[in-house]
Design an enzyme around this catalytic site. Structure first.
Site, PDB file in Angstrom:
ATOM      1  N   GLY A   1       0.832  -1.193   0.000  1.00 16.75           N
ATOM      2  CA  GLY A   1       0.000   0.000   0.000  1.00 16.75           C
ATOM      3  C   GLY A   1       0.865   1.240   0.000  1.00 16.75           C
ATOM      4  O   GLY A   1       2.026   1.200   0.423  1.00 16.75           O
ATOM      5  N   TYR A   2       0.285   2.325  -0.467  1.00 19.06           N
ATOM      6  CA  TYR A   2       1.011   3.591  -0.565  1.00 19.06           C
ATOM      7  C   TYR A   2       0.654   4.495   0.607  1.00 19.06           C
ATOM      8  O   TYR A   2      -0.506   4.597   0.998  1.00 19.06           O
ATOM      9  CB  TYR A   2       0.719   4.256  -1.906  1.00 19.06           C
ATOM     10  CG  TYR A   2       1.404   3.493  -3.017  1.00 19.06           C
ATOM     11  CD1 TYR A   2       2.694   3.810  -3.406  1.00 19.06           C
ATOM     12  CD2 TYR A   2       0.785   2.392  -3.606  1.00 19.06           C
ATOM     13  CE1 TYR A   2       3.340   3.074  -4.375  1.00 19.06           C
ATOM     14  CE2 TYR A   2       1.428   1.651  -4.576  1.00 19.06           C
ATOM     15  CZ  TYR A   2       2.713   2.000  -4.952  1.00 19.06           C
ATOM     16  OH  TYR A   2       3.358   1.243  -5.898  1.00 19.06           O
ATOM     17  N   LEU A   3       1.676   5.166   1.152  1.00 20.48           N
ATOM     18  CA  LEU A   3       1.512   6.004   2.322  1.00 20.48           C
ATOM     19  C   LEU A   3       1.407   7.479   1.978  1.00 20.48           C
ATOM     20  O   LEU A   3       1.237   8.304   2.871  1.00 20.48           O
ATOM     21  CB  LEU A   3       2.679   5.781   3.301  1.00 20.48           C
ATOM     22  CG  LEU A   3       2.902   4.330   3.737  1.00 20.48           C
ATOM     23  CD1 LEU A   3       4.099   4.244   4.672  1.00 20.48           C
ATOM     24  CD2 LEU A   3       1.664   3.767   4.395  1.00 20.48           C
TER      25      LEU A   3
ATOM     26  N   CYS B   1      -3.086   5.232   1.523  1.00 22.75           N
ATOM     27  CA  CYS B   1      -3.951   6.095   0.719  1.00 22.75           C
ATOM     28  C   CYS B   1      -4.603   5.218  -0.339  1.00 22.75           C
ATOM     29  O   CYS B   1      -3.951   4.812  -1.287  1.00 22.75           O
ATOM     30  CB  CYS B   1      -3.135   7.186   0.032  1.00 22.75           C
ATOM     31  SG  CYS B   1      -2.164   8.185   1.158  1.00 22.75           S
TER      32      CYS B   1
ATOM     33  N   ASN C   1       2.404   0.350 -10.275  1.00 19.22           N
ATOM     34  CA  ASN C   1       1.576   0.031  -9.118  1.00 19.22           C
ATOM     35  C   ASN C   1       0.927   1.267  -8.512  1.00 19.22           C
ATOM     36  O   ASN C   1      -0.230   1.229  -8.109  1.00 19.22           O
ATOM     37  CB  ASN C   1       2.399  -0.707  -8.067  1.00 19.22           C
ATOM     38  CG  ASN C   1       2.743  -2.107  -8.497  1.00 19.22           C
ATOM     39  OD1 ASN C   1       1.872  -2.914  -8.758  1.00 19.22           O
ATOM     40  ND2 ASN C   1       4.021  -2.415  -8.562  1.00 19.22           N
TER      41      ASN C   1
END
Length: 155
Positions: free
Chosen positions: A29-31, A82, A144
């Site tokens: 996941g992206y922060l 996010c 991604n």
């Protein structure tokens, strides 16, 4: 400074499966959503990493990766990402001295399969396996960080 030189390809067929030496299920996941870098957390069930990449899309980018405790990664994925997480199986194939990482996506990106290879330099010549299809290194849809915002199922 760490530099990643990576090329991405679609697959022409499924014959690459015969060459897989191992596979890992990855969740990432992206922060962050904005700025000059993407920051993501990823784990394979055994190890977890914090990864920072320059937002420049293309073959060559700055990349930094640090191992972190699994519990930290799981907490970040549950509370700090996010948007949705990326779920994929990464298959590892060795061919002519190169390690190919073939990502088979699940969930909202189900049906997408992308092969990546890291190179020593941008102009490095390599033999293309028969199962390799169209190059998509410069198409931002296949990154991604883009698949979180607009999954393959929405194309």
């Amino acid at each position: 400074m760490a530099r990643e030189i990576e090329r991405k390809f679609l697959l022409a067929d499924w014959s690459w499966r015969e060459e897989v030496e191992r596979s890992d299920r990855l969740v990432q996941g992206y922060l962050n959503e904005e700025g000059g870098a993407s920051v993501r957390v990823r784990h394979n069930g055994r190890q977890a990493f914090l990864n920072i990449k320059s937002r420049t899309l293309g073959i060559s980018r700055d990349e930094f990766e640090y191992e972190i405790p699994m519990a930290d990664a799981e907490r970040m994925l549950d509370h700090l990402t996010c948007g949705p997480v990326i779920d994929k199986t990464r298959h590892f194939v060795r061919r002519d001295g190169l390690l190919w990482e073939i990502d088979e996506f699940h969930g909202a990106n189900d049906g997408l399969v992308v092969a990546e290879v890291e190179l020593e330099h941008e102009d490095q010549a390599f033999e293309r396996p028969d199962w390799l299809g169209e190059e998509v290194s410069h198409d931002p849809r296949y990154y991604n960080v883009s698949l979180v915002k607009k999954p393959y199922s929405q194309w």
